[in-house]
Design a protein around this motif. Sequence first.
Motif, mmCIF file in Angstrom:
data_model
loop_
_atom_site.group_PDB
_atom_site.id
_atom_site.type_symbol
_atom_site.label_atom_id
_atom_site.label_comp_id
_atom_site.label_asym_id
_atom_site.label_seq_id
_atom_site.Cartn_x
_atom_site.Cartn_y
_atom_site.Cartn_z
ATOM 1 N N ALA A 40 4.271 12.014 -8.172
ATOM 2 C CA ALA A 40 5.166 12.264 -9.307
ATOM 3 C C ALA A 40 5.691 10.960 -9.887
ATOM 4 C CB ALA A 40 6.328 13.163 -8.872
ATOM 5 N N GLY A 41 6.214 10.100 -9.013
ATOM 6 C CA GLY A 41 6.735 8.831 -9.492
ATOM 7 C C GLY A 41 5.657 7.955 -10.085
ATOM 8 N N SER A 42 4.434 8.031 -9.525
ATOM 9 C CA SER A 42 3.353 7.185 -10.038
ATOM 10 C C SER A 42 2.938 7.609 -11.439
ATOM 11 C CB SER A 42 2.151 7.230 -9.090
ATOM 12 O OG SER A 42 1.607 8.527 -9.017
ATOM 13 N N VAL A 43 2.962 8.909 -11.713
ATOM 14 C CA VAL A 43 2.608 9.372 -13.056
ATOM 15 C C VAL A 43 3.584 8.804 -14.086
ATOM 16 C CG1 VAL A 43 2.413 11.390 -14.551
ATOM 17 C CG2 VAL A 43 1.487 11.472 -12.241
ATOM 18 N N GLY A 44 4.880 8.912 -13.784
ATOM 19 C CA GLY A 44 5.880 8.354 -14.694
ATOM 20 C C GLY A 44 5.770 6.848 -14.816
ATOM 21 N N THR A 84 3.220 4.052 -7.964
ATOM 22 C CA THR A 84 4.643 4.200 -8.264
ATOM 23 C C THR A 84 5.369 2.868 -8.141
ATOM 24 O OG1 THR A 84 4.594 6.453 -7.380
ATOM 25 C CG2 THR A 84 6.746 5.443 -7.670
ATOM 26 N N SER A 85 5.181 2.198 -7.007
ATOM 27 C CA SER A 85 5.895 0.945 -6.761
ATOM 28 C C SER A 85 5.494 -0.135 -7.753
ATOM 29 C CB SER A 85 5.625 0.469 -5.325
ATOM 30 O OG SER A 85 6.029 1.434 -4.395
ATOM 31 N N VAL A 86 4.181 -0.311 -7.922
ATOM 32 C CA VAL A 86 3.702 -1.343 -8.841
ATOM 33 C C VAL A 86 4.103 -1.018 -10.267
ATOM 34 C CG1 VAL A 86 1.650 -2.490 -9.754
ATOM 35 C CG2 VAL A 86 1.809 -1.978 -7.327
ATOM 36 N N GLY A 87 3.951 0.257 -10.633
ATOM 37 C CA GLY A 87 4.295 0.649 -11.994
ATOM 38 C C GLY A 87 5.766 0.470 -12.291
ATOM 39 N N LEU A 98 0.810 -1.222 0.000
ATOM 40 C CA LEU A 98 0.000 0.000 0.000
ATOM 41 C C LEU A 98 0.849 1.281 0.000
ATOM 42 C CD1 LEU A 98 -2.754 -1.061 2.575
ATOM 43 C CD2 LEU A 98 -2.894 -1.103 0.080
ATOM 44 N N GLY A 99 2.050 1.196 -0.575
ATOM 45 C CA GLY A 99 2.913 2.376 -0.657
ATOM 46 C C GLY A 99 3.555 2.768 0.647
ATOM 47 N N LEU A 100 3.436 1.908 1.678
ATOM 48 C CA LEU A 100 3.914 2.268 3.013
ATOM 49 C C LEU A 100 5.410 2.551 3.041
ATOM 50 C CD1 LEU A 100 3.131 2.595 5.984
ATOM 51 C CD2 LEU A 100 3.625 0.173 6.300
ATOM 52 N N GLY A 101 6.196 1.846 2.217
ATOM 53 C CA GLY A 101 7.637 2.068 2.211
ATOM 54 C C GLY A 101 7.998 3.483 1.819
ATOM 55 N N ALA A 102 7.348 3.992 0.773
ATOM 56 C CA ALA A 102 7.629 5.360 0.327
ATOM 57 C C ALA A 102 7.196 6.371 1.375
ATOM 58 C CB ALA A 102 6.920 5.627 -1.001
ATOM 59 N N ILE A 156 -1.005 5.068 6.004
ATOM 60 C CA ILE A 156 -1.299 4.343 4.766
ATOM 61 C C ILE A 156 -2.057 5.239 3.793
ATOM 62 C CG2 ILE A 156 -2.664 2.447 3.804
ATOM 63 C CD1 ILE A 156 -1.888 0.820 6.283
ATOM 64 N N CYS A 157 -3.005 6.046 4.314
ATOM 65 C CA CYS A 157 -3.735 6.970 3.438
ATOM 66 C C CYS A 157 -2.782 7.948 2.757
ATOM 67 C CB CYS A 157 -4.796 7.725 4.242
ATOM 68 S SG CYS A 157 -6.198 6.709 4.753
ATOM 69 N N PHE A 158 -1.783 8.419 3.515
ATOM 70 C CA PHE A 158 -0.781 9.306 2.931
ATOM 71 C C PHE A 158 0.078 8.581 1.900
ATOM 72 C CE2 PHE A 158 3.798 10.478 3.415
ATOM 73 C CZ PHE A 158 3.767 11.643 2.666
ATOM 74 N N SER A 159 0.325 7.287 2.141
ATOM 75 C CA SER A 159 1.258 6.526 1.309
ATOM 76 C C SER A 159 0.619 5.911 0.073
ATOM 77 C CB SER A 159 1.902 5.405 2.141
ATOM 78 O OG SER A 159 2.507 5.908 3.303
ATOM 79 N N VAL A 160 -0.713 5.772 0.070
ATOM 80 C CA VAL A 160 -1.388 5.036 -1.011
ATOM 81 C C VAL A 160 -1.020 5.515 -2.410
ATOM 82 C CG1 VAL A 160 -3.666 4.775 -2.081
ATOM 83 C CG2 VAL A 160 -3.301 4.038 0.255
ATOM 84 N N PRO A 161 -0.860 6.833 -2.666
ATOM 85 C CA PRO A 161 -0.465 7.234 -4.018
ATOM 86 C C PRO A 161 0.821 6.578 -4.508
ATOM 87 C CG PRO A 161 -1.211 9.144 -2.790
ATOM 88 C CD PRO A 161 -1.139 8.009 -1.810
ATOM 89 N N ALA A 162 1.680 6.162 -3.563
ATOM 90 C CA ALA A 162 2.937 5.530 -3.966
ATOM 91 C C ALA A 162 2.743 4.092 -4.425
ATOM 92 C CB ALA A 162 3.935 5.561 -2.805
ATOM 93 N N VAL A 163 1.531 3.529 -4.227
ATOM 94 C CA VAL A 163 1.286 2.173 -4.710
ATOM 95 C C VAL A 163 1.452 2.112 -6.222
ATOM 96 C CG1 VAL A 163 -0.432 0.352 -4.960
ATOM 97 C CG2 VAL A 163 -0.233 1.574 -2.805
#
Length: 420
Positions: A354-358, A224-227, A57-61, A215-222
Amino acid sequence: MLARAVRRFQLPLWSAAQAGVQMMVAVASARWLGPADRGSLVLATTLATLLLLVSGLGLGAGARVVLAEPSTWWTWPRYAVLAGAMAVPHGAVAVFVGLPLLGAFTDPGFAAQAAFVLYSALALCASLLREGLHGRGRHRQAIGLDVLAAGLQLALTAAVYFAGRLTVATALAVASSCLALTILGQVAAGQRSGEPRLRTHCSWRVLLVQGRALICFSVPAVLTSVGQSFVIHGDRLALGAVRSSAEVGVYSAASSLAALSWFIPIAFTGVLTRRVAASGSLMAWERTWKPFLAFSAAVALVTASVGTVVFPFLLGPEYRDGAPLVAVLSVAAIPYAMYQYDSAACQGLRDLKAGSVGAVVGSVMVVAVVVPVIVILGTHGAAVGMIAVYTTMAVVVRRRLRKLRRRRASDRCEVVPAHG
């Protein structure tokens, strides 16, 4: 002078050691398992990586940012407990989602399936704790533990091979045991003097509320990580779907060697995110992005030159066709490293999108561009296509970073009181 240079480059040196040992593991397993079984192992670990990025869930980022900020509620014991708890439901995801998907790509036996589930759960916990160590500023410990784990994995894999027991299942079991030891080391490395060991000093209810907010703050990074993981491994999955597992084995071996080109430079991303988060400005990025680009290009040149020559000798005649792939994938690593560096700067300012868009743009290009090229040209088409994918990702994130920089400069101007 020498001591100062060593301190400055200790992170890339540690990353070089990690990448070198991991490359030796990849080379040894490729040679000992053969292209077909090596391809099956790569498909299993690739699928496990993709699943853990979703379950994480993007928690690492998010941890890289919140653990680095000057005033934060999160202590290491609280974060470590949260990371361990998230590995439990991920085990169920590996069983009910991962195993059916793995069966669609290859034909694992029961032992390989059990090892896959264990590997998946441990990999999630180790990944979250590693990112947490970067957020705490324990960069050397985070990378050093991975180096030790990779060295142990190489030794154990060799022992299993010479005992005549090396299979896909035993290779996954060896990797799982190394992950378990890594987790123990990470928990210890994150402690600071004066902190209680794994005592959260809060109720489970409070931890759950704070964890949900993180987790709510981190979710956008999902995304990014998956992509990012899909972009890195999507070419291999596509090869497995439309070509053969033997071609996956050859291509993945070349990718593992070429990964030195980006794996070493992006060791700096954890440091950059922490510095930007701690200062609240992009000054660290402004001072370092040009030297980072030059360093990435130099590493890519060395990897391409040396890797192309040594690749056939390391793996044998079955992998001869992979030698040109090393050079092409090393060149592709330059824009990918820049994409990672710019994304890390955005993360430090709490822009996790930003990373998720790329990454989304890169994932679309893998499907729309790389897959058709693979159908026509095979492994060589995949390598060339990845240059276009990584370059596009770098351009997208750089443009977003420039906009963020201009917006923050405009905000600073607005708060300056007018004189006169």
